[in-house]
Design an enzyme around this catalytic site. Structure first.
Site, PDB file in Angstrom:
ATOM      1  CE1 TYR A  51     -11.587   6.319  29.443  1.00 28.04           C
ATOM      2  CE2 TYR A  51     -11.846   5.417  27.231  1.00 28.04           C
ATOM      3  CZ  TYR A  51     -11.828   6.506  28.095  1.00 28.04           C
ATOM      4  OH  TYR A  51     -12.055   7.768  27.637  1.00 28.04           O
ATOM      5  CE  LYS A 106       9.016  19.193  49.510  1.00 26.68           C
ATOM      6  NZ  LYS A 106       9.935  19.918  50.378  1.00 26.68           N
TER       7      LYS A 106
END
Length: 400
Positions: A51, A106
């Site tokens: 970060y 899925k």
């Protein structure tokens, strides 16, 4: 629909598996997906790299050279599973929230079988223009679009327009995943029955998303005698409703299929046919099976209840397949879509072409050749060889 009803339906669909309501709902509690970090975050150095301030260097580099987003973000390896909840499994139009467990599943399949990150996006609109606008605006966040459980005929327009609007692979799996696995299965069923696939007379019952795509891919590999059936009977060029709407998908396919000009219903369509492919809720009468040629091939793919039960079909057909896991020859989309998307992304393809889908079907069919029999025309969805083979075949088709 009560949870008890859902549990009972799932138990029935699972055949010999015994599933309890408790274990089903426990497995879905809190959802089936999570996000994990690929880098350590254990100390200040880790935080500074992953970060701020380190991440700013990467952002500046991407701003200067947008192509770096392909290698330094997850976007180009991320598949979004998009649905409006209008045609979910056998449940119909249940809306986006109720479709989310299916889309999560899925995405889990993409990760398990294709090693692709995936997130579901269920949209609170059924307007094609709004869906396209949403995905165009979100394009920097993903690398491919898997359309799922979107009702026909809207699904045809949506896919066609998204392919043009986006610079990433787009595929409606209910159409093309099904078509790819059907072609793979039919390739091997023809071998089992000692036929030339191009000479087969094929009847496809159901002219929705899957039926149209199946007809398309069969025509693409040279099968000339394809007859489509819908709820009104055989699709032919002289049918009044199709003449009145000549721009519809069905009307276009009336010009491309049914070369013998068959009219009527299932009986007329199946007389002298070699192959029945069912992708609708219509039932297939045993008397109609008797009208087919010897050594016929029957793919009864409606779930959870096939158009005809396998034990009935086997009285008359040489090869029988269904969409269920508790019978031989399961036609399951998971054989196709993970490898198709992985191959397309590996090769940097902008589109998923007919050649790529045919290559995928041939790769699936080849995996079953060594042990080919009437009860084994496609590999198991759990066969670890499938996704890598399909990936390689699709990537090779892109490079040609």
């Amino acid at each position: 629909m009560s949870t008890e009803t859902i549990a009972n339906e799932t138990t029935e669909a699972a055949g010999n598996l015994v599933l309890t309501e408790e274990e089903i709902f426990k497995a879905h509690e809190g959802g089936k997906l999570t996000v994990t970090s690929t880098v350590p975050l254990n100390d200040k150095r880790d935080l500074s790299i992953a970060y701020t301030p380190g991440v700013a260097q990467v952002s500046r580099a991407i701003h200067a050279d947008p192509k770096l987003a392909r290698t330094h973000t997850w976007a180009e390896r991320l598949v979004v599973v998009v649905s409006d909840g209008t045609a979910v499994l056998g449940l119909g139009n249940i809306g986006p929230s109720a479709s989310l467990p299916v889309m999560e599943g899925k995405s889990a399949l993409f990760k398990t079988f294709g090693d692709l990150d995936s997130i579901p996006l269920v949209l609170n609109t059924t307007d094609v223009d709004e869906i396209i606008e949403t995905l165009v605006r979100l394009r920097p966040s993903f690398g491919a679009v898997n359309l799922e459980d979107i009702s026909a005929p809207r699904c045809f327009e949506l896919e066609e327009r998204l392919i043009e609007a986006l610079d990433v692979p787009v595929m409606h799996d209910d159409q093309h995943g099904t078509a790819v696995v059907v072609l793979a299965a039919l390739t091997n069923a023809a071998k089992v029955t000692n036929r030339d696939i191009e000479g087969l007379k094929v009847v496809v019952s159901g002219a929705g998303a899957a039926g149209i795509a199946i007809a398309e891919i069969l025509l693409a590999v040279g099968i000339k005698d394809v007859v489509l059936l819908d709820s009104k009977g055989v699709i032919n060029a002289e049918r009044a409703d199709l003449l009145a709407d000549s721009s519809s998908v069905k009307a276009r396919f009336a010009q491309r299929t049914n070369p013998r000009g068959v009219t009527g219903g299932p009986a007329e369509a199946l007389t002298g046919a070699d192959v029945f492919v069912g992708v609708s809720s219509s039932k297939l009468a045993e008397e109609h099976l008797k009208l087919m040629n010897d050594q016929s091939i029957v793919f009864a793919l409606s779930n959870p209840d096939p158009e005809v039960l396998p034990e009935v079909a086997r009285k008359h057909a040489a090869v029988v397949a269904t969409g269920r896991s508790d019978f031989p020859n399961q036609i399951n989309n998971v054989l196709a879509f993970p490898g198709i998307f992985r191959g397309a992304l590996d090769a940097g393809a902008r589109r998923i072409t007919s050649e790529m889908k045919i290559a995928a079907a041939r790769a699936i069919a080849q995996l079953a050749e060594e042990d080919l029999s009437a009860d084994y025309i496609v590999p198991s969805p759990l066969d670890a060889r499938v996704a890598p083979a399909v990936t390689a075949a699709v990537a090779a088709a892109v490079s040609k």
